[in-house]
Design an enzyme around this catalytic site. Structure first.
Site, PDB file in Angstrom:
ATOM      1  N   ASP A   9      29.133  51.431  16.474  1.00  0.00           N
ATOM      2  CA  ASP A   9      28.172  52.305  17.137  1.00  0.00           C
ATOM      3  C   ASP A   9      26.916  52.403  16.267  1.00  0.00           C
ATOM      4  O   ASP A   9      26.970  52.945  15.171  1.00  0.00           O
ATOM      5  CB  ASP A   9      28.828  53.675  17.322  1.00  0.00           C
ATOM      6  CG  ASP A   9      27.932  54.703  17.999  1.00  0.00           C
ATOM      7  OD1 ASP A   9      26.714  54.461  18.144  1.00  0.00           O
ATOM      8  OD2 ASP A   9      28.464  55.767  18.368  1.00  0.00           O
ATOM      9  N   ILE A  10      25.803  51.891  16.754  1.00  0.00           N
ATOM     10  CA  ILE A  10      24.559  51.864  15.967  1.00  0.00           C
ATOM     11  C   ILE A  10      24.076  53.267  15.590  1.00  0.00           C
ATOM     12  O   ILE A  10      23.403  53.432  14.583  1.00  0.00           O
ATOM     13  CB  ILE A  10      23.452  51.067  16.700  1.00  0.00           C
ATOM     14  CG1 ILE A  10      22.355  50.659  15.711  1.00  0.00           C
ATOM     15  CG2 ILE A  10      22.906  51.836  17.893  1.00  0.00           C
ATOM     16  CD1 ILE A  10      21.416  49.598  16.224  1.00  0.00           C
ATOM     17  N   VAL A  32      22.373  51.516  24.975  1.00  0.00           N
ATOM     18  CA  VAL A  32      22.060  51.918  23.604  1.00  0.00           C
ATOM     19  C   VAL A  32      20.914  52.941  23.571  1.00  0.00           C
ATOM     20  O   VAL A  32      20.921  53.862  22.761  1.00  0.00           O
ATOM     21  CB  VAL A  32      21.776  50.690  22.709  1.00  0.00           C
ATOM     22  CG1 VAL A  32      20.442  50.052  23.017  1.00  0.00           C
ATOM     23  CG2 VAL A  32      21.848  51.059  21.240  1.00  0.00           C
ATOM     24  N   ASP A  33      19.964  52.815  24.481  1.00  0.00           N
ATOM     25  CA  ASP A  33      18.830  53.749  24.550  1.00  0.00           C
ATOM     26  C   ASP A  33      19.324  55.174  24.786  1.00  0.00           C
ATOM     27  O   ASP A  33      18.968  56.105  24.060  1.00  0.00           O
ATOM     28  CB  ASP A  33      17.884  53.295  25.667  1.00  0.00           C
ATOM     29  CG  ASP A  33      16.547  54.021  25.674  1.00  0.00           C
ATOM     30  OD1 ASP A  33      16.202  54.695  24.682  1.00  0.00           O
ATOM     31  OD2 ASP A  33      15.833  53.894  26.687  1.00  0.00           O
ATOM     32  N   GLY A 122      22.138  43.683  27.812  1.00  0.00           N
ATOM     33  CA  GLY A 122      22.897  44.547  28.715  1.00  0.00           C
ATOM     34  C   GLY A 122      22.345  44.461  30.124  1.00  0.00           C
ATOM     35  O   GLY A 122      22.301  43.387  30.729  1.00  0.00           O
ATOM     36  N   TYR A 124      19.424  44.342  31.145  1.00  0.00           N
ATOM     37  CA  TYR A 124      18.274  43.447  31.299  1.00  0.00           C
ATOM     38  C   TYR A 124      18.695  41.989  31.516  1.00  0.00           C
ATOM     39  O   TYR A 124      17.863  41.155  31.853  1.00  0.00           O
ATOM     40  CB  TYR A 124      17.336  43.559  30.102  1.00  0.00           C
ATOM     41  CG  TYR A 124      16.460  44.803  30.114  1.00  0.00           C
ATOM     42  CD1 TYR A 124      16.708  45.889  30.950  1.00  0.00           C
ATOM     43  CD2 TYR A 124      15.366  44.891  29.279  1.00  0.00           C
ATOM     44  CE1 TYR A 124      15.908  47.021  30.949  1.00  0.00           C
ATOM     45  CE2 TYR A 124      14.547  46.023  29.268  1.00  0.00           C
ATOM     46  CZ  TYR A 124      14.830  47.075  30.104  1.00  0.00           C
ATOM     47  OH  TYR A 124      14.019  48.188  30.100  1.00  0.00           O
TER      48      TYR A 124
END
Length: 171
Positions: A9-10, A32-33, A122, A124
């Site tokens: 997990d970033i 992620v955003d 993802g 995109y």
């Protein structure tokens, strides 16, 4: 500069800056955003709104920087990767620019360690193998002065294994 690979997990990575695969509105979203905005708290969104008010968002391939809010990272570098349209709309160049402009912004802010997600792979729809090749090349070709560590943080096994096969050292 070392380039390393990790799975996880970033939002939990302890580095100076994490990169957000943002959308051009900078107002958060899915993937992620959304995770970065949720974990980082309202300060990140407040600064994104200030950037939007100043310059109208963030164009594809460009990058902006905010605080890390409640994250372990001091900064979040928001970059907008391209939506995949089959490869004939400069997607590869724009993805390369997203990595390079994020690295440049990190250098301008004296960042020594940075973590990247798998930008554009993802929703995109960018082909994961090609996106990883572009990411590794962009980072490898970058002439760093302050940056000492770059991490590719993969959330899933598929991306992790692609980077591993490209020779990125796993930690």
């Amino acid at each position: 500069m070392t380039i390393q690979l990790t799975k996880g997990d970033i939002t939990k990575i302890k580095v100076d800056a994490i990169v957000n695969a943002a959308n051009s509105s900078l107002l958060g979203g899915g993937g992620v955003d959304g995770a970065i905005h949720r974990a980082g708290g309202p300060k990140i969104l407040e600064e994104c709104i200030q950037i939007r008010n100043r310059q109208g968002g963030c164009k594809t391939g460009e990058a902006v920087i905010t605080t890390g809010g409640n994250l372990p990272a001091k900064y979040v570098i928001h970059t907008v990767g391209p939506v995949w349209h089959g490869g004939d709309k400069r997607e590869e160049e724009l993805l390369h620019n997203a990595y390079t402009n994020s690295l440049r912004l990190a250098e301008e802010n004296n960042v020594t360690s940075i973590a990247f997600p798998n930008i554009s792979t993802g929703i995109y729809g960018f082909p994961k193998q090609r996106a990883a090749e572009i990411a590794v090349k962009a980072v490898s070709d970058f002439k760093a002065s302050t940056l000492k560590q770059v991490f590719f943080v993969c959330f899933d096994d598929e991306n992790y294994n692609i980077y591993k096969l490209l020779g990125v050292e796993a930690v």
